[in-house]
Design a protein around this motif. Structure first.
Motif, PDB file in Angstrom:
ATOM      1  N   GLU A  28       0.827  -1.209   0.000  1.00 47.69           N
ATOM      2  CA  GLU A  28       0.000   0.000   0.000  1.00 47.69           C
ATOM      3  C   GLU A  28       0.860   1.257   0.000  1.00 47.69           C
ATOM      4  O   GLU A  28       0.540   2.226  -0.702  1.00 47.69           O
ATOM      5  CB  GLU A  28      -0.930   0.010   1.219  1.00 47.69           C
ATOM      6  N   LYS A  29       1.946   1.262   0.764  1.00 44.38           N
ATOM      7  CA  LYS A  29       2.834   2.433   0.800  1.00 44.38           C
ATOM      8  C   LYS A  29       3.417   2.708  -0.576  1.00 44.38           C
ATOM      9  O   LYS A  29       3.517   3.860  -0.999  1.00 44.38           O
ATOM     10  CB  LYS A  29       3.957   2.235   1.820  1.00 44.38           C
ATOM     11  N   LYS A  30       3.814   1.653  -1.275  1.00 42.52           N
ATOM     12  CA  LYS A  30       4.391   1.810  -2.616  1.00 42.52           C
ATOM     13  C   LYS A  30       3.342   2.378  -3.577  1.00 42.52           C
ATOM     14  O   LYS A  30       3.632   3.278  -4.362  1.00 42.52           O
ATOM     15  CB  LYS A  30       4.909   0.473  -3.125  1.00 42.52           C
ATOM     16  N   ARG A  32       0.665   4.164  -2.797  1.00 43.84           N
ATOM     17  CA  ARG A  32       0.401   5.566  -2.434  1.00 43.84           C
ATOM     18  C   ARG A  32       1.519   6.473  -2.939  1.00 43.84           C
ATOM     19  O   ARG A  32       1.273   7.573  -3.422  1.00 43.84           O
ATOM     20  CB  ARG A  32       0.246   5.707  -0.923  1.00 43.84           C
ATOM     21  N   LYS A  33       2.763   5.990  -2.852  1.00 44.99           N
ATOM     22  CA  LYS A  33       3.900   6.775  -3.336  1.00 44.99           C
ATOM     23  C   LYS A  33       3.815   6.945  -4.859  1.00 44.99           C
ATOM     24  O   LYS A  33       4.051   8.035  -5.376  1.00 44.99           O
ATOM     25  CB  LYS A  33       5.215   6.074  -2.951  1.00 44.99           C
ATOM     26  N   LEU A  34       3.485   5.868  -5.587  1.00 46.75           N
ATOM     27  CA  LEU A  34       3.331   5.959  -7.039  1.00 46.75           C
ATOM     28  C   LEU A  34       2.236   6.958  -7.412  1.00 46.75           C
ATOM     29  O   LEU A  34       2.399   7.758  -8.341  1.00 46.75           O
ATOM     30  CB  LEU A  34       3.005   4.590  -7.634  1.00 46.75           C
ATOM     31  N   GLU A  36       1.174   9.487  -5.571  1.00 47.97           N
ATOM     32  CA  GLU A  36       1.633  10.823  -5.193  1.00 47.97           C
ATOM     33  C   GLU A  36       2.632  11.378  -6.206  1.00 47.97           C
ATOM     34  O   GLU A  36       2.598  12.559  -6.534  1.00 47.97           O
ATOM     35  CB  GLU A  36       2.283  10.748  -3.802  1.00 47.97           C
ATOM     36  N   GLU A  37       3.517  10.514  -6.720  1.00 43.33           N
ATOM     37  CA  GLU A  37       4.541  10.948  -7.679  1.00 43.33           C
ATOM     38  C   GLU A  37       3.981  11.140  -9.086  1.00 43.33           C
ATOM     39  O   GLU A  37       4.616  11.784  -9.916  1.00 43.33           O
ATOM     40  CB  GLU A  37       5.673   9.922  -7.726  1.00 43.33           C
ATOM     41  N   ASN A  38       2.810  10.559  -9.380  1.00 40.18           N
ATOM     42  CA  ASN A  38       2.213  10.627 -10.721  1.00 40.18           C
ATOM     43  C   ASN A  38       0.767  11.114 -10.646  1.00 40.18           C
ATOM     44  O   ASN A  38      -0.154  10.407 -11.049  1.00 40.18           O
ATOM     45  CB  ASN A  38       2.248   9.242 -11.370  1.00 40.18           C
TER      46      ASN A  38
END
Length: 68
Positions: A28-30, A32-34, A36-38
């Motif tokens: 889930e963290k990965k 959410r990071k993807l 946020e970055e895109n």
């Protein structure tokens, strides 16, 4: 209150972060990071403040990658 039948995850058009994490076996963290970055990615929809992932479009993104 209406009782809607559950739609199988593999038939849903969009997935929550939690559903996508289970379906794609990505944390889930990965995810959410993807997201946020895109923020303008075609596989991403914002429903208010909730992130929704377009399953089929994200599958194509995953298919084109060797490493996440």
């Amino acid at each position: 209150m209406m009782n809607y039948p559950d739609v199988p995850i593999w038939e849903k058009y969009t997935l929550t972060i939690e559903e996508a994490a289970r379906y794609f076996r990505i944390g889930e963290k990965k995810l959410r990071k993807l997201a946020e970055e895109n923020p303008d990615a075609s596989w991403l929809i914002m429903n208010g403040n909730r992130v929704q992932i377009k399953r089929r479009q994200f599958e194509k993104v995953i298919d084109s990658l060797d490493v996440i």
